[in-house]
Write an enzyme that holds these catalytic residues in place. Structure first.
Site, short mmCIF file in Angstrom:
data_model
loop_
_atom_site.label_atom_id
_atom_site.label_comp_id
_atom_site.label_asym_id
_atom_site.label_seq_id
_atom_site.Cartn_x
_atom_site.Cartn_y
_atom_site.Cartn_z
N CYS A 1 -0.59 -6.26 -4.40
CA CYS A 1 0.45 -6.90 -3.58
C CYS A 1 1.77 -7.05 -4.33
O CYS A 1 2.84 -6.77 -3.77
CB CYS A 1 -0.04 -8.25 -3.07
SG CYS A 1 -0.71 -9.35 -4.33
N PHE A 2 1.73 -7.46 -5.59
CA PHE A 2 2.97 -7.54 -6.37
C PHE A 2 3.61 -6.17 -6.57
O PHE A 2 4.83 -6.02 -6.39
CB PHE A 2 2.70 -8.19 -7.73
CG PHE A 2 2.66 -9.69 -7.72
CD1 PHE A 2 3.65 -10.44 -7.09
CD2 PHE A 2 1.64 -10.37 -8.37
CE1 PHE A 2 3.63 -11.83 -7.10
CE2 PHE A 2 1.61 -11.76 -8.38
CZ PHE A 2 2.59 -12.49 -7.74
#
Length: 338
Positions: free
Chosen positions: A150-151
């Site tokens: 996600c990052f």
């Protein structure tokens, strides 16, 4: 002639990633979840473990040789997929939500994840599944897709237009903030309790966070990445400070972003910095870019829902490409409000 639905197995169905895949696929016109597994909850109904889901599916034990599905989503911690993928690949195409197949350099994998990769010579080459930034034809043809973190999804969507244009003159500084669901559903440490989180914010993984390697692999640059934990359930906010080559106007930089994402349905370039709340529940990344002429930095603000575009929604986006159906099928474009 009516086409049969795509059969989907979700391994690790009671976690945030697995249950979000099931929630999103419940509205998918071409796919049907037929198998849901849980190591600890086999024999119970999924809706008993995930009461926000209305399905009547029963959780079963995962047995690789018994999986019968067109696509299998592996939603377990790092270390699981590398063991089971060789047994699944003859039977099903795989989308892995862990980090097991994201890094091409297995020495980097061992460095960041603390274990040796058990299948360094896997016959099927994994494809990194960030459709906006990789060759979609590779995803379409893949048998094994490594779903991005996600990052890295948010960070790479923020900085890659500038990198592709050759306008970066130094080390980008990525300041990232995530809601607590990014830690997963099974985390019981004190630091993830509401009473510990509410009203505060903290940085973690300041040096050597695992996602640094993933961002650097795709971007081709060294980056300074710092994540923070904030007291919200969902959402990631990235502020990327990118040093520019001389002579870049704000107007040109904004046009670069608009052109880069002009054909991308899941990326919206805004004139004003976005809020995480704008994208909650959607598979969209919203971003804005400004130029600080005094310091000669571009400042990019990007937001996603970490459980959708950062995890389950992106996994389904990859499945759609692999299945040869429109990429947007079954995926929400709009956020939930308020």
């Amino acid at each position: 002639m009516k086409q049969h639905p795509i059969r989907v197995a979700v391994v690790g169905a009671t976690g945030y990633g697995g249950s979000e895949i099931i929630r999103l696929l419940s509205a998918h016109p071409c796919a049907k979840v037929t198998t849901v597994t849980s190591a600890r909850r086999a024999g119970s109904l999924l809706r008993e473990e995930c009461p926000w889901l209305s399905t009547d599916l029963e959780l079963t034990e995962f047995i690789a040789d018994q999986v019968e599905a067109d696509f299998t989503f592996l939603c377990q911690e790092a270390g699981f997929a590398m063991e089971v993928a060789p047994h699944l690949l003859p039977r099903t195409r795989i989308i892995d939500l862990s980090a097991d197949f994201r890094l091409e350099d297995l020495d980097e994998y061992e460095k960041y994840y603390g274990r040796k990769h058990s299948n360094p010579s896997l016959k099927t080459k994994p494809v990194y599944g960030l459709p906006e930034l990789v060759d979609r034809h590779l995803i379409e043809q893949a048998s094994l897709v490594a779903n991005p973190g996600c990052f890295p999804t948010t960070s790479l969507l923020a900085i890659m237009p500038l990198i592709s244009a050759g306008l970066v003159s130094g080390v980008p500084v990525i300041d990232a903030k995530s809601g607590v669901s990014g830690a997963g559903r099974s985390r019981l440490e004190t630091g993830y309790m509401f009473s510990e989180l509410d009203g505060g914010m903290k940085a973690y993984g300041i040096v050597g966070h695992r996602h640094t390697a993933e961002i650097e692999q795709i971007s081709g640059l060294i980056v300074r990445f710092t994540p923070h934990l904030i007291p919200i359930a969902r959402g990631i906010h990235v502020t990327a400070h990118v040093p520019l080559k001389d002579g870049q106007s704000a107007e040109r930089i904004k046009e670069i972003y608009k052109d880069f994402y002009s054909d991308e349905p899941f990326v919206t370039v805004l004139d004003a910095p976005p809020s995480t709340k704008q994208v909650l529940g959607s598979n969209r990344c919203a971003l804005s870019v400004s130029v600080d002429a005094r310091t000669n930095y571009a400042v990019v603000c990007a937001v996603i829902d970490n459980l959708v575009k950062g995890m389950a929604g992106q996994a389904i986006q990859n499945m759609n490409l692999m299945a040869g159906i429109p990429e947007e099928t079954g995926l929400p474009m709009d956020g939930m409000w308020p």
